[in-house]
Motif scaffolding. Structure first.
Motif, PDB file in Angstrom:
ATOM      1  N   GLU A 197       0.821  -1.207   0.000  1.00  0.00           N
ATOM      2  CA  GLU A 197       0.000   0.000   0.000  1.00  0.00           C
ATOM      3  C   GLU A 197       0.857   1.261   0.000  1.00  0.00           C
ATOM      4  O   GLU A 197       0.513   2.251  -0.628  1.00  0.00           O
ATOM      5  CB  GLU A 197      -0.896   0.018   1.240  1.00  0.00           C
ATOM      6  CG  GLU A 197      -2.053  -0.931   1.180  1.00  0.00           C
ATOM      7  CD  GLU A 197      -3.360  -0.214   0.918  1.00  0.00           C
ATOM      8  OE1 GLU A 197      -3.546   0.883   1.476  1.00  0.00           O
ATOM      9  OE2 GLU A 197      -4.172  -0.728   0.156  1.00  0.00           O
ATOM     10  N   TYR A 198       1.983   1.213   0.737  1.00  0.00           N
ATOM     11  CA  TYR A 198       2.743   2.456   0.814  1.00  0.00           C
ATOM     12  C   TYR A 198       3.394   2.817  -0.507  1.00  0.00           C
ATOM     13  O   TYR A 198       3.733   3.970  -0.744  1.00  0.00           O
ATOM     14  CB  TYR A 198       3.755   2.429   1.968  1.00  0.00           C
ATOM     15  CG  TYR A 198       4.862   1.434   1.856  1.00  0.00           C
ATOM     16  CD1 TYR A 198       4.839   0.271   2.596  1.00  0.00           C
ATOM     17  CD2 TYR A 198       5.939   1.675   1.022  1.00  0.00           C
ATOM     18  CE1 TYR A 198       5.858  -0.639   2.510  1.00  0.00           C
ATOM     19  CE2 TYR A 198       6.962   0.758   0.930  1.00  0.00           C
ATOM     20  CZ  TYR A 198       6.916  -0.398   1.673  1.00  0.00           C
ATOM     21  OH  TYR A 198       7.935  -1.299   1.569  1.00  0.00           O
ATOM     22  N   LEU A 200       1.683   2.556  -3.301  1.00  0.00           N
ATOM     23  CA  LEU A 200       0.594   3.307  -3.932  1.00  0.00           C
ATOM     24  C   LEU A 200       0.593   4.734  -3.401  1.00  0.00           C
ATOM     25  O   LEU A 200       0.472   5.692  -4.152  1.00  0.00           O
ATOM     26  CB  LEU A 200      -0.755   2.648  -3.639  1.00  0.00           C
ATOM     27  CG  LEU A 200      -1.113   1.418  -4.465  1.00  0.00           C
ATOM     28  CD1 LEU A 200      -2.524   0.975  -4.143  1.00  0.00           C
ATOM     29  CD2 LEU A 200      -0.994   1.724  -5.951  1.00  0.00           C
ATOM     30  N   LEU A 201       0.756   4.864  -2.075  1.00  0.00           N
ATOM     31  CA  LEU A 201       0.777   6.202  -1.486  1.00  0.00           C
ATOM     32  C   LEU A 201       1.934   7.005  -2.065  1.00  0.00           C
ATOM     33  O   LEU A 201       1.773   8.178  -2.419  1.00  0.00           O
ATOM     34  CB  LEU A 201       0.890   6.122   0.035  1.00  0.00           C
ATOM     35  CG  LEU A 201       0.890   7.495   0.717  1.00  0.00           C
ATOM     36  CD1 LEU A 201      -0.506   8.067   0.737  1.00  0.00           C
ATOM     37  CD2 LEU A 201       1.440   7.415   2.114  1.00  0.00           C
ATOM     38  N   ARG A 203       3.231   6.724  -4.886  1.00  0.00           N
ATOM     39  CA  ARG A 203       2.928   7.156  -6.257  1.00  0.00           C
ATOM     40  C   ARG A 203       1.847   8.214  -6.288  1.00  0.00           C
ATOM     41  O   ARG A 203       1.869   9.089  -7.147  1.00  0.00           O
ATOM     42  CB  ARG A 203       2.545   5.945  -7.112  1.00  0.00           C
ATOM     43  CG  ARG A 203       3.770   5.113  -7.459  1.00  0.00           C
ATOM     44  CD  ARG A 203       3.427   3.960  -8.336  1.00  0.00           C
ATOM     45  NE  ARG A 203       2.861   4.386  -9.601  1.00  0.00           N
ATOM     46  CZ  ARG A 203       2.104   3.616 -10.353  1.00  0.00           C
ATOM     47  NH1 ARG A 203       1.821   2.396  -9.950  1.00  0.00           N
ATOM     48  NH2 ARG A 203       1.626   4.063 -11.488  1.00  0.00           N
ATOM     49  N   THR A 204       0.911   8.149  -5.355  1.00  0.00           N
ATOM     50  CA  THR A 204      -0.122   9.192  -5.374  1.00  0.00           C
ATOM     51  C   THR A 204       0.439  10.529  -4.910  1.00  0.00           C
ATOM     52  O   THR A 204      -0.156  11.562  -5.151  1.00  0.00           O
ATOM     53  CB  THR A 204      -1.333   8.833  -4.498  1.00  0.00           C
ATOM     54  OG1 THR A 204      -0.889   8.617  -3.167  1.00  0.00           O
ATOM     55  CG2 THR A 204      -2.044   7.609  -5.000  1.00  0.00           C
ATOM     56  N   LYS A 205       1.599  10.513  -4.230  1.00  0.00           N
ATOM     57  CA  LYS A 205       2.256  11.778  -3.908  1.00  0.00           C
ATOM     58  C   LYS A 205       2.701  12.477  -5.178  1.00  0.00           C
ATOM     59  O   LYS A 205       2.887  13.681  -5.206  1.00  0.00           O
ATOM     60  CB  LYS A 205       3.534  11.516  -3.104  1.00  0.00           C
ATOM     61  CG  LYS A 205       3.362  11.267  -1.652  1.00  0.00           C
ATOM     62  CD  LYS A 205       4.755  11.053  -1.057  1.00  0.00           C
ATOM     63  CE  LYS A 205       4.655  10.210   0.186  1.00  0.00           C
ATOM     64  NZ  LYS A 205       5.996   9.858   0.693  1.00  0.00           N
ATOM     65  N   GLY A 206       2.968  11.682  -6.218  1.00  0.00           N
ATOM     66  CA  GLY A 206       3.447  12.258  -7.463  1.00  0.00           C
ATOM     67  C   GLY A 206       4.829  11.755  -7.837  1.00  0.00           C
ATOM     68  O   GLY A 206       5.437  12.244  -8.772  1.00  0.00           O
ATOM     69  N   LEU A 207       5.350  10.795  -7.088  1.00  0.00           N
ATOM     70  CA  LEU A 207       6.625  10.200  -7.474  1.00  0.00           C
ATOM     71  C   LEU A 207       6.388   9.321  -8.696  1.00  0.00           C
ATOM     72  O   LEU A 207       5.335   8.709  -8.822  1.00  0.00           O
ATOM     73  CB  LEU A 207       7.179   9.331  -6.348  1.00  0.00           C
ATOM     74  CG  LEU A 207       7.573  10.019  -5.046  1.00  0.00           C
ATOM     75  CD1 LEU A 207       7.970   8.979  -4.021  1.00  0.00           C
ATOM     76  CD2 LEU A 207       8.730  10.961  -5.289  1.00  0.00           C
ATOM     77  N   HIS A 216      11.380   3.747  -1.939  1.00  0.00           N
ATOM     78  CA  HIS A 216      10.606   3.060  -0.908  1.00  0.00           C
ATOM     79  C   HIS A 216      10.817   1.554  -0.931  1.00  0.00           C
ATOM     80  O   HIS A 216      11.337   0.984   0.014  1.00  0.00           O
ATOM     81  CB  HIS A 216       9.122   3.396  -1.052  1.00  0.00           C
ATOM     82  CG  HIS A 216       8.831   4.819  -0.714  1.00  0.00           C
ATOM     83  ND1 HIS A 216       8.463   5.216   0.545  1.00  0.00           N
ATOM     84  CD2 HIS A 216       8.889   5.935  -1.456  1.00  0.00           C
ATOM     85  CE1 HIS A 216       8.297   6.523   0.559  1.00  0.00           C
ATOM     86  NE2 HIS A 216       8.547   6.991  -0.633  1.00  0.00           N
TER      87      HIS A 216
END
Lengths: 303, 348
Positions: A197-198, A200-201, A203-207, A216
């Motif tokens: 999950e982290y 996904l997080l 990537r949703t930050k914009g990385l 990560h």
């Protein structure tokens, strides 16, 4: 740790003593001479008395002398001579296998279920299941004997590059297993972390995918990796037992095999002790390193 | 209902998963729109395609998923056509996402502070020190005490609710205009839930966010939503303002869902929905809910109902709204509750 060492020592002593034949077996000696020698070393007594005699000596730092391989030299002096080459060989193989294993594992994980992954996974299975001495023999035959690219055996007398060239094959033979282990381990860890999950997080930050994977998943996968590297060292050490013999390298591994086959009992016990200390030490290192590397364990006590 | 301008429009979106057992049609022609400054809730049970819909919007579908058709229009861009690089510029900057499970969505081995500054530093407009200050400010803004000290800590040193606050801080770090919340309170205690919901509402006011809120909890919907979309078997079956849905549910699934929620007056057995959701390997023809609906008509099994207009804001896809359909009674529990709600006025 001391208790473990004591138990290992006891078992080693008994196994060695239970072997048939005398330490002093030698066709040139008469029965009388052998019996006199045995009496001097208290070897004519029951094994339990021998054992206490041995322990008493060990506590005083007297581990006995070698009989056959280097007559009358204290056993640890014999081992001391052999240590550098063995350690050098092992450390170099470890240093070679880490980057290659990490690279291969990353490539496999990032291309999961595609061609590169299939090829790497296939090779990993081969390298893990085939023991190092098989590679050693094969390489010795094809690369050294047939192709003549490398010397067939290790030459201790050669200097500079020639010496290192003669070390190449044993190093390679010892590296295949560890490379495969690192690759397989890192691939598994990475795949698990990449689908977490982290990620996904991240990537949703914009990385981007690669930024997120490297910062990560990769970092987190390397943490448990650190904990298999140290025991792997013990594994390579075990492999070098036979490989040293194949390439005639005067290392501790060769010494172990020789001492057993010539029933140089004191030496065998001492070599066993050397290996046990190293193994126990690496286990201790692993336990300590968990705490240093993983913040969850490092800080756990403070909460 | 606020009639703001539309910021995000999803049109006829279909998403399928290629699996070993066949093609799973998770989302089948979903359309909705999000207006500036409003909160829409997408309600539905597990497997109805809610999460897949928002993952499609964020462009973080797993490799096995395929967008079959449809467009996602954000500020004139069709998000379904973006390359991975272009998407990286949208994520976090334009649209932020809060996940369901705060326990697993933070990197366990990275300090909280770095996980936030990492987002802030993407735009390369800040120095590391500025990012640090901004991150500490953010932590304070989402209600974390001693942010300076917390900045240096790891996720395992935070409680579930605190971690969700950190996730919210990360989602808002780059000032997105749209915030998607994928069941953000499901993994939390009820008391913590209420605080997180209040925090989201508060941040929405302060930052003029438009929110897509995914949930299966109708209590949460009542707390958050301006408009509600009810999803079933990969389709939107009814949508309208929160009042429309709570006071005049038309689709049998929406009615059943509402009837299954207990309230203070509930006595005896709780109403439940019989049967199980359809297997999306073999999506149902007609109205997906028909097999579980005791009033289902022949046509419900055969033909897919169009969206019937109930009012300007309220639409539902059920044949029971067809002029020639017989009157279908509202479940007793629900009729009683709606009567009380109407009497109680805004006290819903």
């Amino acid at each position: 740790m001391c208790i473990t060492l004591f138990i290992i020592l006891t078992i080693a002593f008994m196994v060695v003593r239970l072997m048939p034949g005398s330490v002093y077996d030698n066709p040139e000696y008469s029965i009388e001479i052998i019996q006199a020698l045995e009496a001097k070393a208290q070897l004519d007594k029951p094994w339990i008395i021998q054992y206490f005699h041995f322990l008493k000596g060990a506590l005083r730092g007297d581990w006995g002398v070698s009989v056959k391989i280097a007559p009358c030299v204290p056993v640890f002096d014999v081992i001391k001579q052999r240590i550098p080459i063995t350690i050098l060989l092992n450390i170099i193989s470890l240093v070679i296998s880490l980057p290659i294993g990490i690279l291969a594992g990353t490539v496999a994980a990032m291309n999961r279920s595609r061609m590169p992954d299939h090829i790497i996974s296939f090779l990993v299975v081969i390298f893990i299941s085939v023991p190092s001495f098989v590679f050693a023999t094969l390489m010795q035959y094809f690369l050294a004997f047939k192709a003549g690219w490398f010397p067939i055996v290790y030459s201790a007398t050669a200097a500079g590059t020639a010496k290192y060239r003669s070390m190449m094959l044993p190093m390679l033979a010892l590296s295949f297993g560890p490379i495969a282990t690192v690759t397989r381990y890192l691939r598994g860890e990475l795949i698990e972390n990449l689908s977490s999950e982290y990620m996904l997080l991240a990537r949703t930050k914009g990385l981007t995918k690669y930024q997120a994977a490297f910062r990560h998943a990769f970092r987190n996968s390397c943490v448990p990796l650190a904990n298999i590297i140290i025991p792997m060292f013990t594994g390579i050490l075990g492999g070098s037992l036979v490989v040293e013999r194949i390439f005639a390298i005067p290392g501790v591994g060769g010494l172990m095999v020789e001492s057993v086959s010539t029933s140089d009992h004191f030496l065998t016990v001492a070599v066993l002790l050397f290996y046990s200390v190293i193994s126990l030490f690496t286990i201790l290192l692993v336990d300590i390193s968990y705490g240093i590397i993983d913040p969850r364990i490092r800080l756990g006590g403070n909460e | 209902m606020k009639t703001g301008e539309s910021i995000l429009t999803v049109d006829n979106l279909s998403v399928s998963f290629r699996t070993y057992s066949g093609i799973v049609k998770a989302v089948r022609g979903v359309s909705f729109e999000l207006n500036k400054g409003e909160t829409i809730c997408i309600v539905g049970e597990s497997g109805s395609g809610k999460s897949v819909t928002v993952k499609t919007i964020m462009g973080i579908l797993p490799p096995s998923a395929v967008i079959e058709s449809g467009t996602i229009n954000y500020k004139g861009m069709d998000l379904t056509k973006l390359t991975e690089e272009e998407y990286a510029r949208i994520r976090g900057k334009e649209i932020g996402l809060i996940f369901q499970d705060p326990l697993s969505s933070l990197n366990p081995l990275m300090k909280i502070g770095r996980q936030i500054t990492e987002a802030l530093l993407i735009d390369k407009e800040m120095s590391k020190r500025e990012a640090r200050e901004a991150a500490i400010e953010l932590l304070g803004a989402v209600g974390i005490r001693d942010p300076e000290q917390r900045f240096e800590q790891y996720p395992f040193q935070f409680s579930g609710g605190m971690r969700q606050r950190v996730v919210i801080a990360i989602a808002l770090a780059r000032n997105p205009e749209v915030l998607i919340c994928d069941e953000p309170t499901t993994a939390l205690d009820v008391t913590v839930q209420a605080r997180i919901l209040n925090l989201i509402n508060e941040l929405k006011q302060k930052r003029q966010l438009s929110i897509i809120f995914i949930t299966h909890d109708l209590g949460v919907v009542a707390h958050m939503a301006d408009r509600v979309y009810v999803m079933y078997a990969g389709k939107i079956v009814e949508y309208g303002t929160a009042e429309d849905i709570f006071l005049e549910p038309a689709h049998p699934y929406a009615r059943a869902l509402l009837a299954s929620v207990p309230d203070m007056e509930t006595e005896g057995r709780l109403a439940s929905i019989p049967g199980a959701p359809p297997n999306m390997l073999h999506p149902p023809t007609g109205d997906g809910f028909a097999p579980r609906n005791k009033y289902a008509m022949q046509i419900d099994f055969e033909e897919e109902p169009p969206m019937f207009r109930i009012s300007d804001t309220h639409y539902a896809a059920t044949w029971s709204l067809h002029p020639s359909a017989p009157e279908i009674p509202m479940p007793d529990v629900l009729r009683e509750r709606i009567r009380r709600m109407k009497e109680g006025g805004a006290n819903r």
